[in-house]
Motif scaffolding. Sequence first.
Motif, mmCIF file in Angstrom:
data_model
loop_
_atom_site.group_PDB
_atom_site.id
_atom_site.type_symbol
_atom_site.label_atom_id
_atom_site.label_comp_id
_atom_site.label_asym_id
_atom_site.label_seq_id
_atom_site.Cartn_x
_atom_site.Cartn_y
_atom_site.Cartn_z
ATOM 1 N N TYR A 90 -49.594 2.992 31.928
ATOM 2 C CA TYR A 90 -48.552 2.448 31.051
ATOM 3 C C TYR A 90 -48.944 1.083 30.481
ATOM 4 O O TYR A 90 -48.223 0.529 29.661
ATOM 5 C CB TYR A 90 -47.225 2.340 31.801
ATOM 6 N N HIS A 91 -50.076 0.536 30.934
ATOM 7 C CA HIS A 91 -50.511 -0.778 30.443
ATOM 8 C C HIS A 91 -51.428 -0.657 29.224
ATOM 9 O O HIS A 91 -51.629 -1.632 28.494
ATOM 10 C CB HIS A 91 -51.224 -1.529 31.576
ATOM 11 N N LEU A 92 -51.961 0.535 28.988
ATOM 12 C CA LEU A 92 -52.919 0.701 27.886
ATOM 13 C C LEU A 92 -52.300 0.387 26.532
ATOM 14 O O LEU A 92 -52.966 -0.111 25.629
ATOM 15 C CB LEU A 92 -53.492 2.125 27.889
ATOM 16 N N GLN A 93 -50.989 0.658 26.392
ATOM 17 C CA GLN A 93 -50.303 0.422 25.122
ATOM 18 C C GLN A 93 -50.406 -1.035 24.659
ATOM 19 O O GLN A 93 -50.267 -1.313 23.473
ATOM 20 C CB GLN A 93 -48.823 0.792 25.257
ATOM 21 N N TYR A 94 -50.639 -1.963 25.581
ATOM 22 C CA TYR A 94 -50.645 -3.381 25.208
ATOM 23 C C TYR A 94 -51.995 -3.863 24.702
ATOM 24 O O TYR A 94 -52.123 -5.002 24.272
ATOM 25 C CB TYR A 94 -50.203 -4.245 26.400
ATOM 26 N N ASP A 95 -53.001 -3.033 24.807
ATOM 27 C CA ASP A 95 -54.341 -3.428 24.361
ATOM 28 C C ASP A 95 -54.736 -4.785 24.951
ATOM 29 O O ASP A 95 -55.176 -5.704 24.237
ATOM 30 C CB ASP A 95 -54.403 -3.467 22.824
ATOM 31 N N ALA A 96 -54.578 -4.917 26.262
ATOM 32 C CA ALA A 96 -54.945 -6.154 26.966
ATOM 33 C C ALA A 96 -56.441 -6.427 26.785
ATOM 34 O O ALA A 96 -57.196 -5.522 26.405
ATOM 35 C CB ALA A 96 -54.594 -6.028 28.449
ATOM 36 N N PRO A 97 -56.886 -7.672 27.052
ATOM 37 C CA PRO A 97 -58.270 -8.050 26.706
ATOM 38 C C PRO A 97 -59.353 -7.113 27.229
ATOM 39 O O PRO A 97 -60.335 -6.865 26.533
ATOM 40 C CB PRO A 97 -58.407 -9.443 27.321
ATOM 41 N N LEU A 98 -59.191 -6.567 28.419
ATOM 42 C CA LEU A 98 -60.254 -5.713 28.973
ATOM 43 C C LEU A 98 -60.103 -4.244 28.595
ATOM 44 O O LEU A 98 -60.926 -3.414 28.999
ATOM 45 C CB LEU A 98 -60.310 -5.855 30.499
ATOM 46 N N THR A 99 -59.078 -3.916 27.851
ATOM 47 C CA THR A 99 -58.886 -2.519 27.446
ATOM 48 C C THR A 99 -60.035 -2.078 26.539
ATOM 49 O O THR A 99 -60.445 -2.810 25.649
ATOM 50 C CB THR A 99 -57.559 -2.369 26.682
ATOM 51 N N SER A 100 -60.561 -0.880 26.811
ATOM 52 C CA SER A 100 -61.602 -0.350 25.934
ATOM 53 C C SER A 100 -61.604 1.161 26.024
ATOM 54 O O SER A 100 -60.938 1.747 26.871
ATOM 55 C CB SER A 100 -62.977 -0.908 26.330
ATOM 56 N N ASP A 101 -62.363 1.771 25.156
ATOM 57 C CA ASP A 101 -62.446 3.227 25.108
ATOM 58 C C ASP A 101 -63.473 3.661 26.163
ATOM 59 O O ASP A 101 -64.639 3.886 25.862
ATOM 60 C CB ASP A 101 -62.867 3.643 23.703
ATOM 61 N N ILE A 102 -62.998 3.780 27.404
ATOM 62 C CA ILE A 102 -63.909 4.067 28.510
ATOM 63 C C ILE A 102 -64.552 5.440 28.337
ATOM 64 O O ILE A 102 -65.747 5.628 28.561
ATOM 65 C CB ILE A 102 -63.172 3.984 29.866
ATOM 66 N N ARG A 103 -63.754 6.405 27.900
ATOM 67 C CA ARG A 103 -64.304 7.745 27.675
ATOM 68 C C ARG A 103 -65.423 7.695 26.640
ATOM 69 O O ARG A 103 -66.463 8.343 26.793
ATOM 70 C CB ARG A 103 -63.194 8.699 27.226
#
Lengths: 521, 521
Positions: free
Chosen positions: B105-118
Amino acid sequence: MKMNGAEALIDTLLAAGVRVCFANPGTSEMQFVAALDGRDRMRAVLCLFEGVATGAADGYGRMAGTPAATLLHLGAGLGNGVANLHNARRARTPIVNVVGDHATYHLQYDAPLTSDIRGIAEPVSDWVRHSQLLEDFATDAAEAVAASTTYPGNVATLIAPADLAWSEGAQPAELPQMAEVERPPIERIAAAHDALQSGEDCAILLGGKALTGEALETAGRIAEATGVTLFCETFPARIERGGSRPVVQRLPYFAEAAMETLGRFGSVIIAGAEKPVAFFAYPGKPGVLIPDHVNSIGLSSPYEDVTYALKALAARLDTPAGTRDAARSEPAQGTSARGPLDPGNLAAVVARLIPENAIISDEAATGSLALFPATMTARAHDWLTLTGGAIGQGLPLAVGAAIACPDRKVICLQADGSAMYTPQALWTMAREELNITTLILNNSSYAILNVELSRIGAGSAGPQARALLDLSNPSIDWVSLAQGMGVPGQRATTVKELEAALKEAIDAPGPRLVEAILPGL
Amino acid sequence: MKMNGAEALIDTLLAAGVRVCFANPGTSEMQFVAALDGRDRMRAVLCLFEGVATGAADGYGRMAGTPAATLLHLGAGLGNGVANLHNARRARTPIVNVVGDHATYHLQYDAPLTSDIRGIAEPVSDWVRHSQLLEDFATDAAEAVAASTTYPGNVATLIAPADLAWSEGAQPAELPQMAEVERPPIERIAAAHDALQSGEDCAILLGGKALTGEALETAGRIAEATGVTLFCETFPARIERGGSRPVVQRLPYFAEAAMETLGRFGSVIIAGAEKPVAFFAYPGKPGVLIPDHVNSIGLSSPYEDVTYALKALAARLDTPAGTRDAARSEPAQGTSARGPLDPGNLAAVVARLIPENAIISDEAATGSLALFPATMTARAHDWLTLTGGAIGQGLPLAVGAAIACPDRKVICLQADGSAMYTPQALWTMAREELNITTLILNNSSYAILNVELSRIGAGSAGPQARALLDLSNPSIDWVSLAQGMGVPGQRATTVKELEAALKEAIDAPGPRLVEAILPGL
């Protein structure tokens, strides 16, 4: 004049203002390496690991405002650069990656180094192109520069097949026309103005381009005229501070502290930043950092002209340019702290010794909690932070900043755990004789993770867990590491030793390292 | 028994036979770190850089034949592991990557470490899953192990959201039923048999699983019975050699030499390997290495049961098991070489000192050209090579091999330029007291690239080009680097010094480093 593709690519970059290439080439990039001869206006800087090259390009772009190129070896080389490209993208730094690939006709054989370069590039690039035709190759390069410099700055990745590089018959291309930077609509300026005039307590959260130059100066003027409190995003790409610069507080890292801070205001005006969110999720804690009862006003996004927005706001408030009371703050005087180092007395030493016009690369992790506030009134300097949370940024960023600004002292405030991801940067500092003082904050642990382990509610750590956060067995000897890569180093275990060693290092013209031994957490 | 997702995941891996986790965790993996306490059967090995973790998992998997897990921190951490996962995938090594991600549920915020891991995972994984539901989480882990151990071996990447890890109510899952390994059709065995009986000169090119155990022994028997010449692919994941093992030559690296070698045969039978192709394309040179006039017979692909194929072939040739004349070769005797080191006399020293049952991690680059043939008649050993061309593999691979085989001596033959990509492996060698002798071949250059620069027809290199391939300014001091990470080291500049230092290092139980100073190219 006809030339081969590699020569045309480099001439195109040069014509577009790219002057530095951070390189870690392999066989598929040999033609680019050959083309660099006789093109002395392009400074080629060898990095012994790609994460150093991409981090250096980030530091260069943040300080120069124009892109550096990187030269990387296929998907594996790009992969090694991913972490710092992630940070660069979050910093919105202009960078042009040139990633060599096999000759177009060789891909069919699935040779050992063949990989899906585009797949690796896309998660860390705003623009990706895989060149296919010699006649488009230079134009692709020009468009890569244009993409990278589109406001506020982007990571552009050009995948460059070896056969285009070595084929004859190319010519350089020119930079396409750039679009104007968009301005935020007048209604948002009016909304910010109304909040500032409402009599309630207000804050302005500054980010991106709002933290330097005319935008920052204007924000300082607005703060003086209205009493508004200035904050910067928790991890700014670059903030000018110290000396006579406006006082800007940093939004706290932990979500609950940030919410408490912002919750004291009636309105928060956001200028040049995204709406702040929690760095990580924790069980039962919120994600958005502006509490519901606070009025959130988006003055300008990172993609709009924030200088215009702040100037328009200042004009409405009738605070013309030149009216700010730019009282020069004085650096803190020497304290009488004696005995062993801790993060607090270390920060006080650093604050006293920062020379005028220095550049700080901050990857001090937990150490930064004390360093940032302590240096608020230091001599004027630029402060660069870890924008994307991918550790291993501090040393490479310092390399790039030093190459962009050869007349300024760069100080790298570097946590030990993070430093181990890209220690190879020290070698480039030595080779290029860069004006960098690296201060290693060695607490022999992933201290931040000890904090995080307790925050996720995992209970008290047992031996396997503790061992995974502990760097003391064996302790890393940073003076030996630096010496191994040609950088002279000194160790400090007391305040007095640190003061002497850091002063000597900062006064020296080339690269130095000081290892500060701190207690473990 | 109910538990949280992290605990269920680790219990699932344990039940499926995974015993080691090479970890570089961050905040999003803290729950897994906590879950490791009380689960002592899973050995958690801290690596200070993700490329060490993935390379160590590769070394472990090659030697153990079962997967190790890695524990990596979001897209940036996985990115740092990409290069050695690329090599592992080319080696077809079983590996299970567990990559932590933000709470769903945190991915929606595009926090600094969010990335396209896949996106980052797919180019280096044969199997990727991003878990979404707690009730599927353990099953996903079991399927990851199944995917990784599907013959001949695969890289499986499981993306593990933090909220699944910390939520209660999960339970371990069991490994699904595995499919049988496919056998090559009888027609191909008949075709190989016919070629061997035709009277023309034949070669067998062995790769993958054909280079160890019963398959290799069978190939040796066939060679004895028919006079066929045995080759291995240029970069085998693992080959058993020396002592009484069959003599297997290596297919040359450069395309023209490989074609000349194979062009001397009427038929080339390929067993367990892909059809050989050129590592890189060069202007005007071919990509496929078996000349058109040679009859190419695919006995078994890397995905088919090559042991069965070779045994069936041997049966047709009437060379029953146990009939091979396993004459034991003798290691070369001491030479009288004196004076400064060169690749040839260094190789002779290594060949003499390899102890019985050693494991060699070979990333010696140009040094390997002399080392591989010189050790053909050394004491029995396993030789592991750089399968995917992504440099920075040698030291991590040695770490993993030493953990898989604690009773065997590991010798890492390591070129200096490549060593600088993952030097952090030395720290893990020290912490885990691994039985590894690292021999750094320090010629202060990217020697292979000097060769490649001339091969692409770029003419003679000018100063900018030469500087990009030169590591002598400053020279890297590997003894200092090793000392900084807790590994005792010694430098050798003559044959005599090398012989003494290497013998002492091999005789010592823990990690040692010897730096051999070689002339630059």
